[in-house]
Design a protein around this motif. Sequence first.
Motif, mmCIF file in Angstrom:
data_model
loop_
_atom_site.group_PDB
_atom_site.id
_atom_site.type_symbol
_atom_site.label_atom_id
_atom_site.label_comp_id
_atom_site.label_asym_id
_atom_site.label_seq_id
_atom_site.Cartn_x
_atom_site.Cartn_y
_atom_site.Cartn_z
ATOM 1 N N ILE A 111 -31.911 -25.206 10.868
ATOM 2 C CA ILE A 111 -30.576 -25.541 10.357
ATOM 3 C C ILE A 111 -30.008 -24.365 9.566
ATOM 4 C CG2 ILE A 111 -29.333 -27.008 8.723
ATOM 5 C CD1 ILE A 111 -31.295 -29.255 9.519
ATOM 6 N N ALA A 112 -30.851 -23.755 8.727
ATOM 7 C CA ALA A 112 -30.410 -22.603 7.941
ATOM 8 C C ALA A 112 -30.022 -21.435 8.844
ATOM 9 C CB ALA A 112 -31.512 -22.179 6.973
ATOM 10 N N THR A 113 -30.766 -21.228 9.929
ATOM 11 C CA THR A 113 -30.443 -20.160 10.874
ATOM 12 C C THR A 113 -29.097 -20.422 11.546
ATOM 13 O OG1 THR A 113 -32.797 -19.797 11.331
ATOM 14 C CG2 THR A 113 -31.223 -18.913 12.920
ATOM 15 N N GLY A 114 -28.867 -21.667 11.938
ATOM 16 C CA GLY A 114 -27.569 -22.017 12.512
ATOM 17 C C GLY A 114 -26.434 -21.790 11.535
ATOM 18 N N ASP A 115 -26.665 -22.125 10.262
ATOM 19 C CA ASP A 115 -25.648 -21.895 9.232
ATOM 20 C C ASP A 115 -25.381 -20.401 9.048
ATOM 21 O OD1 ASP A 115 -25.379 -24.590 8.790
ATOM 22 O OD2 ASP A 115 -26.749 -24.646 7.090
ATOM 23 N N LEU A 116 -26.429 -19.589 9.163
ATOM 24 C CA LEU A 116 -26.257 -18.144 9.041
ATOM 25 C C LEU A 116 -25.363 -17.609 10.156
ATOM 26 C CD1 LEU A 116 -26.950 -15.440 7.756
ATOM 27 C CD2 LEU A 116 -29.027 -15.380 9.149
ATOM 28 N N ILE A 117 -25.561 -18.123 11.361
ATOM 29 C CA ILE A 117 -24.714 -17.702 12.487
ATOM 30 C C ILE A 117 -23.266 -18.110 12.250
ATOM 31 C CG2 ILE A 117 -24.283 -18.042 14.960
ATOM 32 C CD1 ILE A 117 -27.325 -18.339 15.301
ATOM 33 N N HIS A 118 -23.061 -19.316 11.741
ATOM 34 C CA HIS A 118 -21.696 -19.751 11.413
ATOM 35 C C HIS A 118 -21.091 -18.855 10.334
ATOM 36 C CE1 HIS A 118 -21.162 -23.299 13.844
ATOM 37 N NE2 HIS A 118 -22.301 -23.819 13.440
ATOM 38 N N THR A 119 -21.920 -18.439 9.371
ATOM 39 C CA THR A 119 -21.439 -17.551 8.310
ATOM 40 C C THR A 119 -20.967 -16.226 8.881
ATOM 41 O OG1 THR A 119 -22.891 -18.520 6.632
ATOM 42 C CG2 THR A 119 -22.107 -16.288 6.238
ATOM 43 N N LEU A 120 -21.754 -15.644 9.779
ATOM 44 C CA LEU A 120 -21.384 -14.362 10.383
ATOM 45 C C LEU A 120 -20.083 -14.480 11.164
ATOM 46 C CD1 LEU A 120 -24.907 -13.209 11.653
ATOM 47 C CD2 LEU A 120 -23.648 -12.363 9.664
ATOM 48 N N CYS A 121 -19.937 -15.570 11.901
ATOM 49 C CA CYS A 121 -18.702 -15.776 12.680
ATOM 50 C C CYS A 121 -17.497 -15.927 11.757
ATOM 51 C CB CYS A 121 -18.839 -17.003 13.572
ATOM 52 S SG CYS A 121 -20.034 -16.830 14.909
ATOM 53 N N ALA A 122 -17.675 -16.695 10.689
ATOM 54 C CA ALA A 122 -16.578 -16.897 9.741
ATOM 55 C C ALA A 122 -16.221 -15.588 9.054
ATOM 56 C CB ALA A 122 -16.962 -17.954 8.704
ATOM 57 N N ALA A 123 -17.233 -14.806 8.669
ATOM 58 C CA ALA A 123 -16.989 -13.546 7.967
ATOM 59 C C ALA A 123 -16.209 -12.567 8.836
ATOM 60 C CB ALA A 123 -18.318 -12.924 7.544
ATOM 61 N N VAL A 124 -16.649 -12.407 10.072
ATOM 62 C CA VAL A 124 -15.988 -11.458 10.973
ATOM 63 C C VAL A 124 -14.593 -11.939 11.347
ATOM 64 C CG1 VAL A 124 -16.079 -10.363 13.240
ATOM 65 C CG2 VAL A 124 -18.166 -10.597 11.874
ATOM 66 N N GLY A 125 -14.495 -13.203 11.716
ATOM 67 C CA GLY A 125 -13.207 -13.734 12.163
ATOM 68 C C GLY A 125 -12.162 -13.768 11.075
ATOM 69 N N LEU A 126 -12.507 -14.305 9.912
ATOM 70 C CA LEU A 126 -11.524 -14.432 8.837
ATOM 71 C C LEU A 126 -11.200 -13.087 8.196
ATOM 72 C CD1 LEU A 126 -12.689 -17.769 7.177
ATOM 73 C CD2 LEU A 126 -10.784 -17.382 8.740
ATOM 74 N N SER A 127 -12.168 -12.192 8.151
ATOM 75 C CA SER A 127 -11.894 -10.861 7.615
ATOM 76 C C SER A 127 -10.952 -10.091 8.539
ATOM 77 C CB SER A 127 -13.200 -10.087 7.425
ATOM 78 O OG SER A 127 -13.986 -10.672 6.414
ATOM 79 N N ALA A 128 -11.099 -10.318 9.840
ATOM 80 C CA ALA A 128 -10.184 -9.686 10.797
ATOM 81 C C ALA A 128 -8.764 -10.194 10.577
ATOM 82 C CB ALA A 128 -10.637 -9.969 12.226
ATOM 83 N N PHE A 158 -42.341 -25.203 16.714
ATOM 84 C CA PHE A 158 -41.484 -24.184 17.332
ATOM 85 C C PHE A 158 -40.285 -24.821 18.015
ATOM 86 C CE2 PHE A 158 -40.272 -21.552 20.998
ATOM 87 C CZ PHE A 158 -39.993 -20.360 20.349
ATOM 88 N N ARG A 159 -40.523 -25.894 18.747
ATOM 89 C CA ARG A 159 -39.427 -26.573 19.433
ATOM 90 C C ARG A 159 -38.490 -27.226 18.426
ATOM 91 N NH1 ARG A 159 -40.001 -31.136 24.254
ATOM 92 N NH2 ARG A 159 -37.783 -31.175 24.805
ATOM 93 N N SER A 160 -39.037 -27.736 17.336
ATOM 94 C CA SER A 160 -38.223 -28.330 16.286
ATOM 95 C C SER A 160 -37.256 -27.300 15.710
ATOM 96 C CB SER A 160 -39.126 -28.882 15.180
ATOM 97 O OG SER A 160 -38.367 -29.419 14.125
ATOM 98 N N TYR A 161 -37.744 -26.080 15.529
ATOM 99 C CA TYR A 161 -36.910 -24.984 15.020
ATOM 100 C C TYR A 161 -35.782 -24.659 15.996
ATOM 101 C CZ TYR A 161 -35.643 -20.211 13.630
ATOM 102 O OH TYR A 161 -34.956 -19.075 13.257
ATOM 103 N N GLY A 162 -36.127 -24.491 17.263
ATOM 104 C CA GLY A 162 -35.124 -24.155 18.267
ATOM 105 C C GLY A 162 -34.068 -25.237 18.436
ATOM 106 N N GLN A 163 -34.511 -26.488 18.445
ATOM 107 C CA GLN A 163 -33.567 -27.589 18.602
ATOM 108 C C GLN A 163 -32.615 -27.670 17.407
ATOM 109 O OE1 GLN A 163 -36.015 -31.045 19.265
ATOM 110 N NE2 GLN A 163 -36.105 -30.733 21.480
ATOM 111 N N ALA A 164 -33.145 -27.444 16.210
ATOM 112 C CA ALA A 164 -32.312 -27.516 15.011
ATOM 113 C C ALA A 164 -31.244 -26.423 15.022
ATOM 114 C CB ALA A 164 -33.175 -27.389 13.755
#
Length: 208
Positions: free
Chosen positions: A47-64, A110-116
């Motif tokens: 879940i934290a990894t997914g949130d990190l990806i959302h953070t990167l997208c928000a940072a790049v998109g909104l900063s642009a 491992f699968r739990s991590y990927g699914q999350a």
Amino acid sequence: MFDLTTLSTFVVIVIGLFLVPGPAVLLVVTRTAQGGRKAGVMAGLGIATGDLIHTLCAAVGLSAILMTSAVAFNFVKFAGAAYLIYLGIRAILEKPADPEMPKVAPVSAFRSYGQAIMVEILNPKTALFFLAFLPQFVNPELGPTIPQFLAFGLIFVLLSAVYTTLIAMSVGVLGRLIKRISWIGRWSGKFVGAIYIGLGLKVAFQSR
């Protein structure tokens, strides 16, 4: 890069949001019950990894957007504030959800991590939340916005990882506590709703 007051406010609000059981907590609790503590911890890290990806997208998109026009960035902030107020009102009016956990088949850590990760990345509500939430704490006058977005996002991810790990390690005690304290389910939506509305109104009053 940002003042201490803004940082402390951000941390307090994030912790407040975490304290109310939500989809992330249910996923971690379910994975822990089905696959043990390791599976629960890995789900939280996913879940934290997914949130990190959302953070990167928000940072790049909104900063642009900010580099294109400060007016456009302010529009995004107000649109985000309106969305947070909408989420708050809906959370307050929504009836408490059934506390029963969904029945799922056992999975490996491992699968739990990927699914999350996939669940978090593909959730449009999560993407909208980050687009609405993070800009409320970013101030272009304090310097480049991408580092600010990343800093707040990383703090959010770190707190999320710590919180979900603690949940996975104490899922048995937590489950018994929630069952005994019935008012948590009745008032959790109103608590989260108040936080969302407060964030939205914060922008409106600051602009005047």
